[in-house]
Write a protein that holds these residues in place. Sequence first.
Motif, mmCIF file in Angstrom:
data_model
loop_
_atom_site.group_PDB
_atom_site.id
_atom_site.type_symbol
_atom_site.label_atom_id
_atom_site.label_comp_id
_atom_site.label_asym_id
_atom_site.label_seq_id
_atom_site.Cartn_x
_atom_site.Cartn_y
_atom_site.Cartn_z
ATOM 1 N N LEU A 109 4.992 5.005 2.560
ATOM 2 C CA LEU A 109 5.155 6.264 3.287
ATOM 3 C C LEU A 109 5.782 6.017 4.654
ATOM 4 O O LEU A 109 6.732 6.714 5.056
ATOM 5 N N TYR A 110 5.262 5.052 5.355
ATOM 6 C CA TYR A 110 5.775 4.776 6.701
ATOM 7 C C TYR A 110 7.242 4.357 6.654
ATOM 8 O O TYR A 110 8.068 4.812 7.458
ATOM 9 N N GLN A 140 0.509 3.642 1.855
ATOM 10 C CA GLN A 140 0.706 3.935 3.269
ATOM 11 C C GLN A 140 1.949 3.242 3.811
ATOM 12 O O GLN A 140 2.710 3.813 4.594
ATOM 13 N N GLN A 141 2.128 1.996 3.388
ATOM 14 C CA GLN A 141 3.285 1.255 3.870
ATOM 15 C C GLN A 141 4.591 1.891 3.370
ATOM 16 O O GLN A 141 5.559 2.045 4.125
ATOM 17 N N SER A 174 0.878 -1.178 0.000
ATOM 18 C CA SER A 174 0.000 0.000 0.000
ATOM 19 C C SER A 174 0.910 1.220 0.000
ATOM 20 O O SER A 174 2.054 1.144 0.456
ATOM 21 N N TYR A 184 -7.092 11.909 -7.673
ATOM 22 C CA TYR A 184 -5.930 11.144 -7.244
ATOM 23 C C TYR A 184 -6.066 10.813 -5.763
ATOM 24 O O TYR A 184 -6.720 11.540 -5.013
ATOM 25 N N GLY A 185 -5.489 9.689 -5.368
ATOM 26 C CA GLY A 185 -5.413 9.388 -3.953
ATOM 27 C C GLY A 185 -4.451 10.343 -3.269
ATOM 28 O O GLY A 185 -3.526 10.842 -3.906
ATOM 29 N N LEU A 186 -4.674 10.616 -2.009
ATOM 30 C CA LEU A 186 -3.736 11.461 -1.269
ATOM 31 C C LEU A 186 -3.504 10.827 0.099
ATOM 32 O O LEU A 186 -4.446 10.653 0.874
ATOM 33 N N ILE A 187 -2.258 10.465 0.355
ATOM 34 C CA ILE A 187 -1.885 9.781 1.585
ATOM 35 C C ILE A 187 -1.020 10.726 2.405
ATOM 36 O O ILE A 187 -0.021 11.247 1.897
ATOM 37 N N GLU A 188 -1.414 10.966 3.635
ATOM 38 C CA GLU A 188 -0.659 11.859 4.506
ATOM 39 C C GLU A 188 -0.375 11.146 5.822
ATOM 40 O O GLU A 188 -1.277 10.509 6.378
ATOM 41 N N GLY A 189 0.843 11.249 6.301
ATOM 42 C CA GLY A 189 1.139 10.565 7.550
ATOM 43 C C GLY A 189 2.368 11.117 8.244
ATOM 44 O O GLY A 189 3.198 11.806 7.635
ATOM 45 N N THR A 190 2.453 10.814 9.512
ATOM 46 C CA THR A 190 3.545 11.264 10.366
ATOM 47 C C THR A 190 4.258 10.049 10.940
ATOM 48 O O THR A 190 3.604 9.082 11.327
ATOM 49 N N VAL A 191 5.558 10.103 10.979
ATOM 50 C CA VAL A 191 6.341 9.100 11.685
ATOM 51 C C VAL A 191 7.211 9.850 12.670
ATOM 52 O O VAL A 191 7.840 10.850 12.303
#
Lengths: 291, 291, 291, 291
Positions: free
Chosen positions: B221-222, B218-219, B216, B271-278
Amino acid sequence: MGIVLGPNRYGKAETRVVRVRRDGDVHHIRDLNVGISLSGDMDEAHLTGDNAAVLPTDSQKNTVFAFAREHGIGEIEEFALLLARHFTGSQPTIRHARVEVEEYAWSRVPSSSGHSFVRSGTEVRTALVHSEGTGGAESVVSGLKDLVVLNSTGSEFHGFIQDEYTTLQPTRDRILATAVTARWRHRVPGGGGYGASFAAARRCLLEAFAETHSLSLQQTLYQMGRRVLEEREELCEVRLAMPNKHHFLVDLSPFGLDNDNEVFFAADRPYGLIEGTVLDDAAPAAPDAWN
Amino acid sequence: MGIVLGPNRYGKAETRVVRVRRDGDVHHIRDLNVGISLSGDMDEAHLTGDNAAVLPTDSQKNTVFAFAREHGIGEIEEFALLLARHFTGSQPTIRHARVEVEEYAWSRVPSSSGHSFVRSGTEVRTALVHSEGTGGAESVVSGLKDLVVLNSTGSEFHGFIQDEYTTLQPTRDRILATAVTARWRHRVPGGGGYGASFAAARRCLLEAFAETHSLSLQQTLYQMGRRVLEEREELCEVRLAMPNKHHFLVDLSPFGLDNDNEVFFAADRPYGLIEGTVLDDAAPAAPDAWN
Amino acid sequence: MGIVLGPNRYGKAETRVVRVRRDGDVHHIRDLNVGISLSGDMDEAHLTGDNAAVLPTDSQKNTVFAFAREHGIGEIEEFALLLARHFTGSQPTIRHARVEVEEYAWSRVPSSSGHSFVRSGTEVRTALVHSEGTGGAESVVSGLKDLVVLNSTGSEFHGFIQDEYTTLQPTRDRILATAVTARWRHRVPGGGGYGASFAAARRCLLEAFAETHSLSLQQTLYQMGRRVLEEREELCEVRLAMPNKHHFLVDLSPFGLDNDNEVFFAADRPYGLIEGTVLDDAAPAAPDAWN
Amino acid sequence: MGIVLGPNRYGKAETRVVRVRRDGDVHHIRDLNVGISLSGDMDEAHLTGDNAAVLPTDSQKNTVFAFAREHGIGEIEEFALLLARHFTGSQPTIRHARVEVEEYAWSRVPSSSGHSFVRSGTEVRTALVHSEGTGGAESVVSGLKDLVVLNSTGSEFHGFIQDEYTTLQPTRDRILATAVTARWRHRVPGGGGYGASFAAARRCLLEAFAETHSLSLQQTLYQMGRRVLEEREELCEVRLAMPNKHHFLVDLSPFGLDNDNEVFFAADRPYGLIEGTVLDDAAPAAPDAWN
């Protein structure tokens, strides 16, 4: 007075095709934007709405994708020619085909992966091809756009007309910056060798920009076009459009600071725009399809 | 009910400063876009139009140019800190300063000229700095945007929720492409070493993107954020925004052609938009100034 | 130190849906751009690539189209709420849904045709809705962007801080121009009446802009927000972002001409940027979903 | 083979001038973007960098501002002619002047203020003027761009060529949407009456778009151009460029829903592009300056 239909054309703009070619675990990608413009016996579509002569723009788009699969994507000039000749060769109502291609550059991510890429460069490689079908005229124009270059010295501007609205001071040292749009026409359409020709023409443009001590942006433009023609005998005409991306020296004297060509304000608008052609005086006449 | 003034800030956006540094005939250039946002005791400007607490945005612009001359331009994080501390340190009414900088990359034209440059790369290096003045809180965030990357294989997407509006087919092999916006926070503001830290963080992002077999986005991104934190102990938080730049496999079966992940249509919208914090769970609390 | 996943969200951005409603020969159209952002129990998608909790963004797009057919499109706040509640209500893993909608305005072509439209206005109406599902928190924010306004007089700027980098001259008469982005929060989510509320809030913004004799753009901003809250009791908070689109008086004295606030140069960059909030001090706390 | 300089021109692009005219407390504003392109005896600037024949683009910019003060701004065609004639008339080295103007529309904020304005409409009015100086050729072209129009019915497309790459289904009812760029040439340059002529030509375009039952976008284009020429005898040629802004009917059958031309996806790329000319067959030859 009689109202008549004049010049017209139609086609599919901005078909974005990406092709992956696999060499074992090593992949190669090509990333194009294709624009097609066709003309011919299209009067009835305009006058009565009879579409019997009209190949739908949707079919043109499909052709781009199918050709990428059937023929692969070679140099963009070749892919454009293939498409242009197909349209004029397969449909009698289509007399002229004009195909424009933009190619976006990718380089490999430094990694062991053979399938990972990163977009490289702001500049875009272009091709513009025109075909009138078997036995008809053809032309191939290669080029680039958005090649942004800057000389931090080696540029002067003086000796110009001073009219009643002139306040510009002459300068012996200024920043010269521009975003080059360049197109060069091949002497023989379909001659091949486009990849090497492009690389060499691009190098000529950069070298001439860097090595010309400039008294005007016009002079730099001319030297850039001339260099391409001097070094590349397969080319016969170069057209350049170069905005003068003004960098204004900031007046720091109110703050007790000098500014010896060190700190500049990069302005957006207005900007100078210099356009010019350099050509071999024995070049065949240029086709309308440039426009 | 009483109507009151809530959070507010003001400043000068998009000051475009270019600095030339000369090392004999070899020149160096820096090309920045600076945005300043100040806040503090600004109630009267809003309530009565009394500007006694307001440093004009024009003065902020002047400061950018003057500082480029007085102090030169080091790493953009340092230049931003210098500006932020100046505003909070010199004006008692200014309690918070937030300075954003974008830097555009240039490389040398291959030529004997030491003063000729060509814009390189579509990506932009960024810094976001916040200062509350002497003794107050500070934060330094580095980053980049418009880093466009693509994996032509090594990406799957399946096992997702199937609701009544789901038509997407699971896939074991797709193109994964995105334009990375990443920002990473330094554990200790003002610690220096920003150039090396940036280069390493950028390399981590690219390597993790290339080396992650993705189930994914998300994966991916992480893993990108995690890689940065694992390798760079000076950093404590990474925020990523990654649009899924869809590449749809074209159905060529109507034309009697197969398409084994070879020809794709590059779509724009939606479009998909994936946002994340690590982040490091021991990281100090993030400042509001990120937003 | 432990590396952990922090705040994250995902969704489908920029789904462009147009709906035609027929009233005999008279048609009505609605033209929207919908952005969806979901969050909840998404850790596994990031940590292991297990997508069991993930509703594909493709399904989100399909939902937009299907809902436009099933439910029609009412006020954009209602359409956004319908979508947000659907996602949190139908998928237990989705805890928060944030839906943004832009609406583009069309008016009828003056003609006997009931099905011909022309895009009207540069400005865009917006809605931003947040829902945590049945029993959870909700918020509804209405707004607009790109409302470009200009006062050709009635604006002063003086009495500001004069530091060592200040060269700006005080002025008693200048052009004040801006492109308003405004968002206002409803006291009670889902209360309805959004169309009338929007029209009234927009009118308040325009009137306050026109009627405020301005000593600073901050003052104008505050009066605009205040006017909305004074007149619309259903609203409890207004957030405004207003770039100062500088119009510089051109110095025509080198040409023997005066220039009594008559001829201006409209500049692009840099520009001032003023951001502020006006709120009812009894307003419920604002949700994070604004950002 | 001899390398020579071909066609060339230069000038100042995108000078943004705003003029305020005061009628007591009631103000009037005009908001223009002016582009100037000059050519003539400029060989030396290119070949040797001798600028004796070159009027700086900075002076051209100054002239725009000074003329706005000296002459006011009438219809944009008149302002463009004034500038074009000035350059060719005052500098013997300038043989051709081409001036393009864009005008942005503003309307009054509904309020008692006579000095408050709001930008209206996405569309831009244009003028393109060419002058070769006293006794030389002149041309005046008026126009507009970004006029976005849509018919929600009354458009068919069928009877087209079906080649091996055609998958498009014929349709008897579709949305037809486009962003019109139109330019129309005046029979007599400098004839005046440009304001009324523009309003009438714009009305003709809109009415013909609305009233034409369309069998192809080409047919609509032709009817639009024809309507202008039929109603406006001062005009002799219309050139139109009309992208087919595709609105695709969404297939909702997977969700058990019909879709009787109700819900559409508004696509960006690729798009059809239709370009055509309609002219009086007795019109004088068109000048090169169009390009």
